[in-house]
Write an enzyme that holds these catalytic residues in place. Structure first.
Site, PDB file in Angstrom:
ATOM      1  N   LYS A 128       0.555  -1.121   0.124  1.00 53.03           N
ATOM      2  CA  LYS A 128      -0.038   0.443   0.097  1.00 53.03           C
ATOM      3  C   LYS A 128       0.664   1.139  -0.027  1.00 53.03           C
ATOM      4  CE  LYS A 128      -4.087  -1.972   2.337  1.00 53.03           C
ATOM      5  NZ  LYS A 128      -5.031  -2.796   3.072  1.00 53.03           N
TER       6      LYS A 128
ATOM      7  N   TYR B  29      -6.226  -3.935  -7.449  1.00 52.26           N
ATOM      8  CA  TYR B  29      -5.562  -3.671  -5.969  1.00 52.26           C
ATOM      9  C   TYR B  29      -5.583  -5.785  -5.611  1.00 52.26           C
ATOM     10  CZ  TYR B  29      -6.360  -4.254  -0.887  1.00 52.26           C
ATOM     11  OH  TYR B  29      -6.058  -4.550   0.461  1.00 52.26           O
TER      12      TYR B  29
HETATM   13  N1  GLN Z   1      -4.945  -8.217   0.295  1.00 53.63           N
HETATM   14  C1  GLN Z   1      -5.498  -8.330   1.441  1.00 53.63           C
HETATM   15  C2  GLN Z   1      -7.045  -7.942   2.018  1.00 53.63           C
HETATM   16  O1  GLN Z   1      -7.255  -6.823   1.099  1.00 53.63           O
HETATM   17  C3  GLN Z   1      -4.467  -7.453   1.836  1.00 53.63           C
HETATM   18  C4  GLN Z   1      -4.890  -7.690   3.738  1.00 53.63           C
HETATM   19  C5  GLN Z   1      -3.517  -6.655   4.082  1.00 53.63           C
HETATM   20  O2  GLN Z   1      -2.277  -7.211   4.156  1.00 53.63           O
HETATM   21  N2  GLN Z   1      -3.685  -6.427   5.655  1.00 53.63           N
HETATM   22  O3  GLN Z   1      -7.603  -8.351   2.901  1.00 53.63           O
END
Ligand code: GLN
Length: 594
Positions: free
Chosen positions: A71, A193
């Protein structure tokens, strides 16, 4: 044979790794079914410095999907491509203290609170540059790869596993689409995403990616500028406040570093300007942060003293040395009158030799100290040769100082060989010697103490001689004129008295002639040769139109023959002058050392 050198940093990581393997609390995430296949025992720790050195312990080359650790990097890419203002319109930067997958958006705007929770990250993925979905996909994967310094791949199984089960994220995307915050088709946003989350990295990659942020966007391995300093700094800021979700506050108190965690067990932490940490272990605590990775980073922060909010070690005083022009001088050889004028009036020249980095704190001390002590000061030399980094604020403050000093009739000369400091109100000099000579010349000119012309009777070397001896000697001398840049033919001239102008002594280093010292009217060149006959080891060049009186080697021979007493007297004068010179140099060295 010596045992191979093991860095104490590596030993520390190994020790930490060994102790953490005993921790077995926490659960591997299974809400994305494919993630449940991870080995819960994996534990990797890596530190990357800004010069690209890596320290690793444990499973640092096990590939795993990056998940939420992607992110901040994708956020930095979006900032790079769109600018902060545009990105802020779609995603806020307010910490929520919510879980990563919370279904909560800003009440009126429907904007997600920050880019570190899923909702914010889904919107952020759509903000990276690209004319269409394919280009944006390419931009995200190549951008993440640039952060890592190698081409990353996507784990297809994890990707389809999350696509098939990611209903919560789907719900969030629909909510945001409904609120008009997400403008592209919901499935496009999710595809971007999910794919960014499924990029495969190792713990080592995480350390390098984080060091790239810590280094202002420059990858320490490849040297590539991945994002701007501003984009990197903004990403780190949001990591500090929101990077570990509802643990962000306590994390910042304990570790004191911007960080980001992910459900596959990855965790990164950065110390700006210094290093990137990567840690990986799949078992998570109730908030979705890796148990061992959090413990590892917190301990590393404590052991290495990385907490951002603690005062950093001071680099010592910024003033390395302070000199006054009455006791310390440039290397220019000056006639007696000029020397005594400098000894009397030289206090008007102040030389400040600075050291360490010049940032706000140190530059403030420099400006304050110098401006508090300007009585009877007319020239200020600031020697930055030993200074390290010069922050932009330091340049601004030095400019302000030089302008203020100018108003008070004080000239500032900055010694900055590398020309890092562009200060309009100051004169820039290459070396401290050059700067001091410049100030001395100005002082002598202003005080009317400069001796642009010194007749033979007043030459320093001949001061101790009876006038009739000087007249007798004069008969053996020849007048010579030199143009600027002209070299003295030293084999012909045994001794050369400077009547006006000035000569420089140069040493030849490689191809370059380096000015060592200079000599003004009233002084003489070639004195040593008259004593020990060893010839000249330097090159003497006129720095301006120069008039001399020269005792050639033939005239010297004649003098020895005709008038041995006069030749002896001349040698004694030379010996005296050399002794006096040595004594003065000793005194100045003493002043420099103590
Ligand atoms: N791909 C995961 C989700 O969206 C990422 C979440 C995470 O790593 N905290 O649930």
């Amino acid at each position: 044979m010596n045992a191979p050198f093991v860095s104490p940093i590596k030993e520390l990581l190994d020790d930490l790794h060994a102790r953490l393997t005993d921790r077995r609390d926490g659960e591997v995430a299974t809400y994305i079914p494919e993630l449940g296949k991870a080995d819960p025992e994996w534990l990797g720790l890596a530190v990357a410095t800004l010069d690209g050195t890596l320290y690793e312990a444990g499973d640092t080359d096990v590939p795993f999907t990056i998940q939420s650790v992607s992110k901040p990097f994708v956020y930095a890419l979006a900032l790079q491509d769109r600018g902060l203002e545009d990105v802020l319109k779609c995603v806020g930067v307010e910490p929520t203290g919510d879980a990563f997958n919370a279904v909560r958006l800003e009440p009126v705007s429907g904007r997600p609170y920050n880019p570190m929770v899923n909702s914010g990250a889904i919107v952020t993925s759509t903000l990276v540059g690209g004319a269409n979905q394919e280009e944006r996909r390419g931009r995200i994967l190549s951008g993440l790869s640039a952060f890592a310094g190698r081409a990353l791949e996507v784990d297809g199984k994890v990707l389809s596993s999350e696509s098939a089960t990611g209903d919560r994220n789907r719900a969030l995307a629909y909510l945001m689409h409904g609120a008009g915050v997400l403008t592209c088709p919901v499935e496009d946003a999710l595809a971007l995403y999910f794919e960014q989350c499924a990029a495969l990295v190792t713990t080592r990659d995480l350390a390098v990616m984080t060091a790239t942020l810590a280094g202002g966007g420059v990858n320490p391995l490849t040297g590539e500028t991945v994002v701007s300093v501003e984009a990197a700094a903004n990403a780190l800021t949001v990591m500090a406040t929101c990077g570990t979700y509802d643990y962000a506050g306590e994390w910042l108190v304990r570790a004191g570093l911007p960080a980001k965690s992910g459900v596959s067990g990855g965790l990164i932490a950065a110390l700006p300007s210094q290093l990137g940490l990567g840690a990986f272990s799949p078992r998570l605590d109730a908030r979705g942060n890796s148990v061992r990775a959090v413990a590892a980073c917190e301990e590393l922060s404590t052991r290495f003293g990385l907490h951002l909010m603690r005062p950093s070690e001071r680099s010592g005083p910024v003033f390395h040395r302070t000199l006054r022009g009455d006791t310390a001088h440039s290397s220019r050889v000056r006639a007696h009158d000029e020397r005594s004028a400098l000894a009397r009036l030289g206090g008007a020249i102040r030389v400040y030799v600075l050291r360490g980095d010049l940032a706000f704190g140190t530059a403030e001390a420099v400006v304050r100290t110098i401006s508090e002590d300007t009585d009877s000061v007319r020239w200020v030399v600031l020697d930055l040769k030993r200074a390290g980094r010069v922050a932009p604020v330091a340049v601004t403050l030095l400019e302000g100082l030089a302008a203020k000093l100018k108003e008070r009739g004080i000239t500032t000369v900055i010694v900055d060989t590398e020309k890092r400091v562009a200060v309009r109100s100051a004169v820039i000099a290459e070396t401290r010697d050059e700067a001091m000579e410049l100030c001395e010349d100005a002082l002598l000119a202003e005080a009317g103490a400069a001796r642009p012309e010194v007749p033979i009777a007043e030459q320093d070397l001949l001061r101790g001689l009876d006038p009739f001896m000087v007249t007798a000697l004069d008969a053996y001398l020849e007048t010579r004129e030199y143009e600027t840049g002209e070299r003295l033919v030293q084999d012909v001239a045994a001794l050369c008295f400077i009547l006006s102008g000035g000569l420089a002594r140069q040493v030849i280093i490689g191809e370059r002639a380096v000015r060592e010292t200079s000599m003004g009217p009233g002084t003489a060149v070639g004195r040593l040769a008259l004593i020990d006959d060893a010839g000249h080891s330097h090159r003497i060049v006129a720095e301006e139109p120069t008039a001399c009186k020269v005792l050639t080697t033939q005239s010297l021979a004649r003098l020895e023959r005709d008038s041995p007493r006069l030749a002896d007297a001349l040698r004694w004068s030379i010996a005296n002058a050399i002794a006096e010179r040595l004594r003065r140099t000793d005194a100045e060295n003493h002043a420099l050392i103590h």
